[in-house]
Design an enzyme around this catalytic site. Structure first.
Site: not given
Ligand SMILES: [Zn+2]
Length: 198
Positions: A14, A16
């Site tokens: 991922d 952020d």
């Protein structure tokens, strides 16, 4: 001696709250800031033989909060910051949709992992997903691999909601650094197990 094609395992990361600090609906390259451990963790995983692919939900596009051009600039900034620390990413997939679009690429749906299989011949069973959201570890589960929750970004808040989820994370790690250590140990264990079967 036949040459078998050996599929590569991948770590789907991922963006952020996992590699960079979470800024709510990040749209400006100026606000991209790497965690201190990100480049080193990515390098360790790469050295261990994993493809490194970023998969990121970017519903801000669907909601009209920023454009795809903005997103691409942010991603380019991220890649250049990683490069400056000697770390390389194989690819970044993003989902521009929101929950209302009912697409197949928004995590926890596995669409972006399936794209990765097409583009990079990845072995999903030997692959991992790492992120700070329940969606991220469920994505790892849904693609047929292992999902790890990290406690950076929204991770701690998300951790408190796991109780209500039928599917639990394969592991919970403090940061991407601990997650990369965990993955490297886990893949060795898995390999030994496979060998002992034969
Ligand atoms: Zn999508």
């Amino acid at each position: 001696m036949g040459r078998e094609s050996i599929k590569a395992p991948a770590v789907f990361l991922d963006r952020d709250g996992t590699i960079i600090f979470d800024r709510n609906y990040l749209s400006s390259p100026k606000r991209v800031k790497l965690y201190s451990f990100s480049a080193q963790s990515i390098n360790r995983l790469r050295t261990a033989g994993f493809k490194i692919i970023i998969v990121t939900n970017q519903s801000g596009i669907s909601k009209g909060m920023f454009t795809e051009e903005d997103l691409i600039k942010v991603n380019e900034k991220l890649l250049s910051l990683l490069k400056a620390e000697g770390a390389k990413i194989d690819f970044i997939y993003y989902c521009p949709h929101s929950d209302f679009d009912n697409c197949c690429c928004r995590k926890p749906r596995p669409g972006m992992a399936l794209r990765g299989v097409k583009d990079f011949d990845i072995d999903l069973k030997k692959s991992y997903a790492v992120g700070d959201s329940v969606r991220d570890y469920l994505f790892g589960f849904n693609m047929g691999g292992k999902g790890i929750l990290v406690l950076t970004g929204h991770g701690r808040k998300q951790q408190s909601t796991i109780t209500y989820e039928k599917i639990k994370p394969f592991a919970v790690c403090k940061t991407l650094k601990q997650a990369s250590d965990f993955i490297i140990k886990d893949i060795v264990k898995t390999t030994v197990f496979i060998k002992s079967v034969f």
